[in-house]
Design an enzyme around this catalytic site. Structure first.
Site, short mmCIF file in Angstrom:
data_model
loop_
_atom_site.label_atom_id
_atom_site.label_comp_id
_atom_site.label_asym_id
_atom_site.label_seq_id
_atom_site.Cartn_x
_atom_site.Cartn_y
_atom_site.Cartn_z
CE1 TYR A 45 -27.16 20.03 13.57
CE2 TYR A 45 -28.31 19.62 15.64
CZ TYR A 45 -28.12 20.38 14.51
OH TYR A 45 -28.89 21.49 14.31
CD GLU A 46 -28.07 16.80 20.76
OE1 GLU A 46 -27.62 16.18 21.76
OE2 GLU A 46 -29.29 16.91 20.53
CE1 TYR B 110 -28.48 12.91 13.30
CE2 TYR B 110 -28.97 10.76 12.37
CZ TYR B 110 -28.22 11.92 12.38
OH TYR B 110 -27.21 12.10 11.47
CB VAL B 111 -34.11 13.47 10.58
CG1 VAL B 111 -34.30 13.29 9.09
CG2 VAL B 111 -35.42 13.26 11.33
N GLY C 275 -38.95 14.12 10.45
CA GLY C 275 -39.08 14.57 11.84
C GLY C 275 -40.52 14.82 12.22
CE1 TYR D 2 -38.30 18.55 18.07
CE2 TYR D 2 -36.75 19.78 19.40
CZ TYR D 2 -37.08 18.63 18.70
OH TYR D 2 -36.21 17.58 18.66
#
Length: 159
Positions: free
Chosen positions: A26-27, A87-88, A98, A132
Site C-alpha cells: 500500500y505504501e 494496518y487494516v 483503525g 488521524y
C-alpha cells in the site's frame, strides 16, 4: 460484527508479517520489507521485547494490527508510545477497526503514564492523514525525520 482486540501471541507472527507486507504494498514499497518470521518473533517475544503488537479481529479472523514501542522524552522526563505500523485490511476499512486500534493504544499510553503517543505518516497518504486528524492528532510540521541506515550507518559508526 464486534471488533476484538488482543495482545499478539507467538502464533500471530505469520499474520503480522503478512500485514507488514500488505502495508508495504500500500505504501508503494513492496520490496522494502526485510523482516522475517524469526526476526519478528524475537523482536516481539524476547525478554525484554523490542516492540509489542495488538491484533484486531472480527468474527475470529484477523483484520488488522498495530505494532508499537516505547520512546523517551527528556523534556517530559518520561517515556512515550510510538506507533510503528497500523494496518487494516482493505475489506475492514471504514468499519471502526483503525479507530479501535488507535483508542486502544491511547489507553495503553495513559495506563503506562506515557507523556505522548506519536507516529509518522507519509505525506501523500491523505486518507490516513484525514483519519488521524479526525482522531485528534496534530501535525508536527516543524519537525523532519532523519534516518541513517545501511552503508551510511556503517560509515557513521566508523565501521
Amino acid at each position: 460484527m464486534t471488533i476484538e482486540l488482543r495482545a499478539a501471541v507467538p502464533e500471530d507472527v505469520p499474520t503480522i508479517l503478512r500485514f507488514v507486507r500488505e502495508l508495504a504494498d500500500y505504501e508503494r514499497a513492496p520490496d522494502a520489507v526485510k523482516a522475517t518470521e524469526p526476526a519478528l518473533h524475537k523482536a516481539l517475544f524476547a525478554a525484554p521485547p523490542a516492540a509489542e503488537a495488538v491484533i484486531a479481529e472480527r468474527g475470529g479472523a484477523p483484520v488488522g494490527f498495530a505494532l508499537f514501542f516505547h520512546n523517551f522524552s527528556t523534556w517530559e522526563g518520561r517515556r512515550g508510545l510510538s506507533l510503528e505500523d497500523l494496518y487494516v485490511t482493505p475489506a475492514a476499512r471504514g468499519s471502526g477497526v483503525g479507530t479501535a486500534l488507535l483508542r486502544h493504544l491511547a489507553g495503553i499510553a495513559r495506563d503506562r503514564n506515557c507523556a505522548r503517543f506519536e507516529w509518522a505518516v507519509l505525506d501523500w497518504n491523505t486518507p490516513a492523514i484525514a483519519f488521524y486528524e479526525a482522531m485528534g492528532a496534530e501535525a508536527m510540521d516543524e519537525w523532519r525525520i532523519r534516518r541513517v541506515s545501511g552503508d551510511a550507518l556503517a560509515r557513521l559508526a566508523g565501521r
